[in-house]
Design a protein around this motif. Sequence first.
Motif, PDB file in Angstrom:
ATOM      1  N   UNK A  68       6.447  -4.828  -0.635  1.00  0.00           N
ATOM      2  CA  UNK A  68       6.571  -5.702  -1.415  1.00  0.00           C
ATOM      3  C   UNK A  68       4.565  -5.895  -1.671  1.00  0.00           C
ATOM      4  N   UNK A  69       3.942  -5.562  -0.843  1.00  0.00           N
ATOM      5  CA  UNK A  69       2.011  -5.511  -1.659  1.00  0.00           C
ATOM      6  C   UNK A  69       2.283  -4.352  -2.536  1.00  0.00           C
ATOM      7  N   UNK A  70       2.707  -3.112  -2.360  1.00  0.00           N
ATOM      8  CA  UNK A  70       2.389  -2.006  -3.726  1.00  0.00           C
ATOM      9  C   UNK A  70       2.865  -2.628  -4.511  1.00  0.00           C
ATOM     10  N   UNK A  71       3.906  -3.286  -4.666  1.00  0.00           N
ATOM     11  CA  UNK A  71       4.616  -4.152  -5.565  1.00  0.00           C
ATOM     12  C   UNK A  71       3.508  -5.120  -6.455  1.00  0.00           C
ATOM     13  N   UNK A  72       3.129  -5.389  -5.399  1.00  0.00           N
ATOM     14  CA  UNK A  72       1.831  -6.395  -6.272  1.00  0.00           C
ATOM     15  C   UNK A  72       0.620  -5.647  -6.350  1.00  0.00           C
ATOM     16  N   UNK A 169      -3.147  -0.292  -4.249  1.00  0.00           N
ATOM     17  CA  UNK A 169      -1.895   0.533  -3.526  1.00  0.00           C
ATOM     18  C   UNK A 169      -1.977   1.465  -2.883  1.00  0.00           C
ATOM     19  N   UNK A 170      -2.842   2.668  -3.693  1.00  0.00           N
ATOM     20  CA  UNK A 170      -2.707   3.678  -3.170  1.00  0.00           C
ATOM     21  C   UNK A 170      -3.103   3.741  -1.518  1.00  0.00           C
ATOM     22  N   UNK A 171      -4.208   2.713  -1.538  1.00  0.00           N
ATOM     23  CA  UNK A 171      -4.286   2.798   0.245  1.00  0.00           C
ATOM     24  C   UNK A 171      -3.047   2.025   0.833  1.00  0.00           C
ATOM     25  N   UNK A 172      -2.507   1.284   0.539  1.00  0.00           N
ATOM     26  CA  UNK A 172      -1.130   0.621   1.171  1.00  0.00           C
ATOM     27  C   UNK A 172      -0.248   1.722   1.348  1.00  0.00           C
TER      28      UNK A 172
END
Length: 183
Positions: A68-72, A169-172
Amino acid sequence: MNYRRFIIYQGTVGMAASMIFPFYVLLLKNAGSSYSQFGWAYGLFALTAALSYSAIGKFADRVGDKVLLILYSWGMALILLAYPLAYEIWHVYVLQIVMGLLGAVQKNSEKTVIARSVKPETAGKEIGHYHIWTSIGVAIAVITTGYLVDFLTIGSIFYLASAVFAWSGFYIMKQDTTEAFHR
């Protein structure tokens, strides 16, 4: 994901969001013509978020917070590219609905990561430290963006914020979610 990495991620997305939220009213001025239109735009954002929390919470338990964090992050990176192109108020309304859904994903995920990770006996202290650092990141972003808007166009901050969201997004994506959250 450990405490420091989560702070970096949340600080980054907080900074990116803070780059646009105080200033997107200026962009809305170009698409809308009244305060009631702004009220509808923000109301659609808030209502979409409110109506989606239950489903997002259930989804988080199935797929995990990292997804979900990536989706966000990636969803925000993409949607912000569309904002400078919005020239009709209905464009803004559609964008606000999508952002309401993404905002609910972020708020729910932020809290579930913390809830799943902190020790109950030190939860207050850990959450307090979390809020200190993410709030500092937000404050820096708002102040800096004020200067950037003076030198750049209002639309350019949406592109810059999109790039920051993409980086988050890359980081997470690279983070190991099996690590403990404790410092």
